[in-house]
Design a protein around this motif. Structure first.
Motif, PDB file in Angstrom:
ATOM      1  N   SER A 192       0.833  -1.187   0.000  1.00 54.11           N
ATOM      2  CA  SER A 192       0.000   0.000   0.000  1.00 54.11           C
ATOM      3  C   SER A 192       0.873   1.244   0.000  1.00 54.11           C
ATOM      4  CB  SER A 192      -0.905   0.027   1.236  1.00 54.11           C
ATOM      5  OG  SER A 192      -0.135   0.297   2.390  1.00 54.11           O
ATOM      6  N   THR A 193       0.202   2.385  -0.104  1.00 55.74           N
ATOM      7  CA  THR A 193       0.892   3.666   0.002  1.00 55.74           C
ATOM      8  C   THR A 193       0.340   4.397   1.223  1.00 55.74           C
ATOM      9  OG1 THR A 193      -0.732   4.617  -1.519  1.00 55.74           O
ATOM     10  CG2 THR A 193       1.335   3.868  -2.468  1.00 55.74           C
ATOM     11  N   ALA A 194       0.138   3.667   2.298  1.00 59.24           N
ATOM     12  CA  ALA A 194      -0.511   4.213   3.484  1.00 59.24           C
ATOM     13  C   ALA A 194       0.247   5.372   4.082  1.00 59.24           C
ATOM     14  CB  ALA A 194      -0.688   3.113   4.537  1.00 59.24           C
ATOM     15  N   TYR A 195       1.576   5.415   3.878  1.00 62.63           N
ATOM     16  CA  TYR A 195       2.344   6.493   4.490  1.00 62.63           C
ATOM     17  C   TYR A 195       2.907   7.432   3.449  1.00 62.63           C
ATOM     18  CZ  TYR A 195       5.332   2.427   3.682  1.00 62.63           C
ATOM     19  OH  TYR A 195       5.924   1.314   3.145  1.00 62.63           O
ATOM     20  N   ASP A 196       2.278   7.517   2.263  1.00 61.66           N
ATOM     21  CA  ASP A 196       2.764   8.435   1.231  1.00 61.66           C
ATOM     22  C   ASP A 196       2.545   9.891   1.606  1.00 61.66           C
ATOM     23  OD1 ASP A 196       3.920   6.790  -0.647  1.00 61.66           O
ATOM     24  OD2 ASP A 196       2.019   6.307  -1.594  1.00 61.66           O
ATOM     25  N   ASP A 197       1.606  10.152   2.508  1.00 66.49           N
ATOM     26  CA  ASP A 197       1.370  11.528   2.897  1.00 66.49           C
ATOM     27  C   ASP A 197       2.321  11.992   3.983  1.00 66.49           C
ATOM     28  OD1 ASP A 197       0.301   9.794   4.736  1.00 66.49           O
ATOM     29  OD2 ASP A 197      -1.392  11.090   5.251  1.00 66.49           O
ATOM     30  N   VAL A 198       3.175  11.119   4.471  1.00 69.10           N
ATOM     31  CA  VAL A 198       4.163  11.504   5.477  1.00 69.10           C
ATOM     32  C   VAL A 198       5.369  12.097   4.777  1.00 69.10           C
ATOM     33  CG1 VAL A 198       5.614  10.686   7.363  1.00 69.10           C
ATOM     34  CG2 VAL A 198       3.396   9.651   6.967  1.00 69.10           C
ATOM     35  N   PRO A 199       5.852  13.276   5.189  1.00 69.05           N
ATOM     36  CA  PRO A 199       6.972  13.906   4.501  1.00 69.05           C
ATOM     37  C   PRO A 199       8.187  12.994   4.430  1.00 69.05           C
ATOM     38  CG  PRO A 199       5.977  15.424   6.075  1.00 69.05           C
ATOM     39  CD  PRO A 199       5.356  14.070   6.324  1.00 69.05           C
ATOM     40  N   TYR A 200       8.938  13.145   3.334  1.00 68.50           N
ATOM     41  CA  TYR A 200      10.137  12.328   3.182  1.00 68.50           C
ATOM     42  C   TYR A 200      11.243  12.808   4.114  1.00 68.50           C
ATOM     43  CZ  TYR A 200       8.800   9.414  -0.721  1.00 68.50           C
ATOM     44  OH  TYR A 200       8.204   8.460  -1.495  1.00 68.50           O
ATOM     45  N   THR A 201      11.212  14.081   4.475  1.00 64.42           N
ATOM     46  CA  THR A 201      12.234  14.600   5.382  1.00 64.42           C
ATOM     47  C   THR A 201      11.807  14.352   6.816  1.00 64.42           C
ATOM     48  OG1 THR A 201      12.802  16.335   3.822  1.00 64.42           O
ATOM     49  CG2 THR A 201      13.504  16.638   6.090  1.00 64.42           C
ATOM     50  N   ARG A 202      12.629  13.626   7.554  1.00 64.59           N
ATOM     51  CA  ARG A 202      12.341  13.338   8.961  1.00 64.59           C
ATOM     52  C   ARG A 202      13.549  13.722   9.791  1.00 64.59           C
ATOM     53  NH1 ARG A 202       8.533   8.190   9.855  1.00 64.59           N
ATOM     54  NH2 ARG A 202       7.086   8.556   8.178  1.00 64.59           N
ATOM     55  N   GLY A 203      13.324  14.467  10.853  1.00 65.25           N
ATOM     56  CA  GLY A 203      14.438  14.873  11.699  1.00 65.25           C
ATOM     57  C   GLY A 203      15.299  15.912  11.007  1.00 65.25           C
ATOM     58  N   GLY A 204      16.543  16.039  11.461  1.00 63.01           N
ATOM     59  CA  GLY A 204      17.436  17.030  10.899  1.00 63.01           C
ATOM     60  C   GLY A 204      18.213  16.485   9.729  1.00 63.01           C
ATOM     61  N   ALA A 205      18.776  17.416   8.952  1.00 64.94           N
ATOM     62  CA  ALA A 205      19.586  17.013   7.808  1.00 64.94           C
ATOM     63  C   ALA A 205      21.007  16.741   8.274  1.00 64.94           C
ATOM     64  CB  ALA A 205      19.569  18.125   6.763  1.00 64.94           C
ATOM     65  N   VAL A 206      21.721  15.934   7.500  1.00 68.16           N
ATOM     66  CA  VAL A 206      23.108  15.657   7.812  1.00 68.16           C
ATOM     67  C   VAL A 206      23.909  15.817   6.535  1.00 68.16           C
ATOM     68  CG1 VAL A 206      22.839  13.178   7.425  1.00 68.16           C
ATOM     69  CG2 VAL A 206      24.729  13.998   8.821  1.00 68.16           C
ATOM     70  N   ASP A 207      25.030  16.494   6.635  1.00 64.98           N
ATOM     71  CA  ASP A 207      25.913  16.658   5.488  1.00 64.98           C
ATOM     72  C   ASP A 207      26.537  15.304   5.180  1.00 64.98           C
ATOM     73  OD1 ASP A 207      27.965  17.234   3.696  1.00 64.98           O
ATOM     74  OD2 ASP A 207      28.303  19.216   4.538  1.00 64.98           O
ATOM     75  N   ARG A 208      26.389  14.824   3.947  1.00 67.37           N
ATOM     76  CA  ARG A 208      26.893  13.505   3.605  1.00 67.37           C
ATOM     77  C   ARG A 208      28.410  13.407   3.786  1.00 67.37           C
ATOM     78  NH1 ARG A 208      22.764  10.601   1.005  1.00 67.37           N
ATOM     79  NH2 ARG A 208      20.914  11.300   2.088  1.00 67.37           N
ATOM     80  N   THR A 209      29.102  14.541   3.718  1.00 70.00           N
ATOM     81  CA  THR A 209      30.555  14.512   3.922  1.00 70.00           C
ATOM     82  C   THR A 209      30.915  14.265   5.377  1.00 70.00           C
ATOM     83  OG1 THR A 209      30.683  16.919   4.257  1.00 70.00           O
ATOM     84  CG2 THR A 209      30.887  16.102   1.991  1.00 70.00           C
ATOM     85  N   GLU A 210      29.937  14.396   6.275  1.00 68.16           N
ATOM     86  CA  GLU A 210      30.194  14.215   7.698  1.00 68.16           C
ATOM     87  C   GLU A 210      29.810  12.816   8.189  1.00 68.16           C
ATOM     88  OE1 GLU A 210      27.957  17.232   9.601  1.00 68.16           O
ATOM     89  OE2 GLU A 210      29.168  18.902   8.839  1.00 68.16           O
ATOM     90  N   VAL A 211      29.218  12.008   7.300  1.00 67.86           N
ATOM     91  CA  VAL A 211      28.696  10.718   7.727  1.00 67.86           C
ATOM     92  C   VAL A 211      29.783   9.838   8.327  1.00 67.86           C
ATOM     93  CG1 VAL A 211      27.690   8.543   6.923  1.00 67.86           C
ATOM     94  CG2 VAL A 211      26.724  10.726   6.174  1.00 67.86           C
ATOM     95  N   GLY A 212      30.932   9.754   7.657  1.00 69.38           N
ATOM     96  CA  GLY A 212      32.015   8.906   8.146  1.00 69.38           C
ATOM     97  C   GLY A 212      32.447   9.289   9.542  1.00 69.38           C
ATOM     98  N   ALA A 213      32.606  10.592   9.776  1.00 69.04           N
ATOM     99  CA  ALA A 213      33.024  11.068  11.093  1.00 69.04           C
ATOM    100  C   ALA A 213      31.967  10.771  12.140  1.00 69.04           C
ATOM    101  CB  ALA A 213      33.308  12.572  11.035  1.00 69.04           C
ATOM    102  N   LEU A 214      30.693  10.907  11.760  1.00 67.63           N
ATOM    103  CA  LEU A 214      29.614  10.623  12.704  1.00 67.63           C
ATOM    104  C   LEU A 214      29.581   9.139  13.065  1.00 67.63           C
ATOM    105  CD1 LEU A 214      26.733  12.824  11.240  1.00 67.63           C
ATOM    106  CD2 LEU A 214      27.917  13.170  13.408  1.00 67.63           C
ATOM    107  N   VAL A 215      29.809   8.281  12.070  1.00 72.02           N
ATOM    108  CA  VAL A 215      29.829   6.846  12.343  1.00 72.02           C
ATOM    109  C   VAL A 215      30.948   6.517  13.324  1.00 72.02           C
ATOM    110  CG1 VAL A 215      30.286   4.568  11.357  1.00 72.02           C
ATOM    111  CG2 VAL A 215      28.766   6.166  10.168  1.00 72.02           C
ATOM    112  N   ARG A 216      32.142   7.063  13.073  1.00 69.60           N
ATOM    113  CA  ARG A 216      33.279   6.784  13.954  1.00 69.60           C
ATOM    114  C   ARG A 216      33.021   7.303  15.367  1.00 69.60           C
ATOM    115  NH1 ARG A 216      35.900   7.303   8.852  1.00 69.60           N
ATOM    116  NH2 ARG A 216      35.813   9.566   8.921  1.00 69.60           N
TER     117      ARG A 216
END
Length: 212
Positions: free
Chosen positions: A8-32
């Motif tokens: 189904s598409t029961a949650y299609d009306d829920v925004p795709y953006t959830r929570g805060g944004a994260v810079d993809r260049t910072e992902v590695g540092a955040l994981v570590r």
């Protein structure tokens, strides 16, 4: 996991953006940092990368309950493997690939079952709203729901390949082509041309039916 439910598409009306944004260049540092026990880094990862995970879940058209369970499973697996991820900078691809794998597992299980529709749950109108305002809101919501319904109807008519790609591209922030490749199993070099063809076909269908 709820079995025997139709995609189904029961949650299609829920925004795709959830929570805060994260810079993809910072992902590695955040994981570590998260591996070292930094709770704030873990929170930033979950909030920033959740739109990517949700986009993959939606691309596979799971039921509402199954979609949420896959989402939870993906983050559970991520937490389990956090310290063993070889390329922390590519954690987005890991999440996308895992989400795809979990979605396919659910779909494989559902394929063996008799499909039934989920009941719709309607929110009650607030008692402090006037009948007139409730009616106006209801009409506006119905019109918007109809526009969204027609968009998804035309998108579905494009076929699985286009539908899945366009749904994943709706994530915010937009996933990288490497992440899309991991999520859908499409070669990186094919994503751009396929995206253009799918958008042209969708625009043509919407124009022909007067939905734009």
């Amino acid at each position: 996991m709820r079995c025997g439910t139709a995609p189904s598409t029961a949650y299609d009306d829920v925004p795709y953006t959830r929570g805060g944004a994260v810079d993809r260049t910072e992902v590695g540092a955040l994981v570590r940092s998260a591996v070292d026990g930094d709770a704030a880094a873990w929170k930033a990862l979950v909030e920033g990368m959740s739109p990517l995970v949700w986009s993959v879940v939606r691309a596979h058209r799971l039921s509402d309950a199954d979609g949420h369970e896959v989402y939870q499973t993906v983050w559970f697996r991520f937490a389990q493997h956090l310290g063993r991820i070889r390329e922390p900078d590519k954690a987005g691809s890991w999440l996308a690939s895992t989400a795809r794998h979990e979605c396919l597992k659910v779909l494989k299980e559902l394929a063996r079952l008799t499909l039934t529709d989920d009941p719709q749950v309607l929110d009650r109108a607030s008692e402090d709203r006037t009948p007139e305002q409730t009616l106006i809101d209801s009409e506006e919501a119905a019109a918007q729901a109809e526009r969204v319904r027609r968009l998804w109807q035309e998108l579905d008519a494009l076929g699985d390949r286009c539908r899945q790609l366009l749904r994943v591209l709706m994530a915010s922030p937009p996933p990288s082509y490497v992440e899309i490749s991991a999520a859908l199993g499409i070669a990186v070099g094919s994503i751009g041309p396929l995206r253009q063809r799918c958008l042209r076909r969708l625009r043509a269908r919407m124009t022909t039916r007067g939905a734009v």
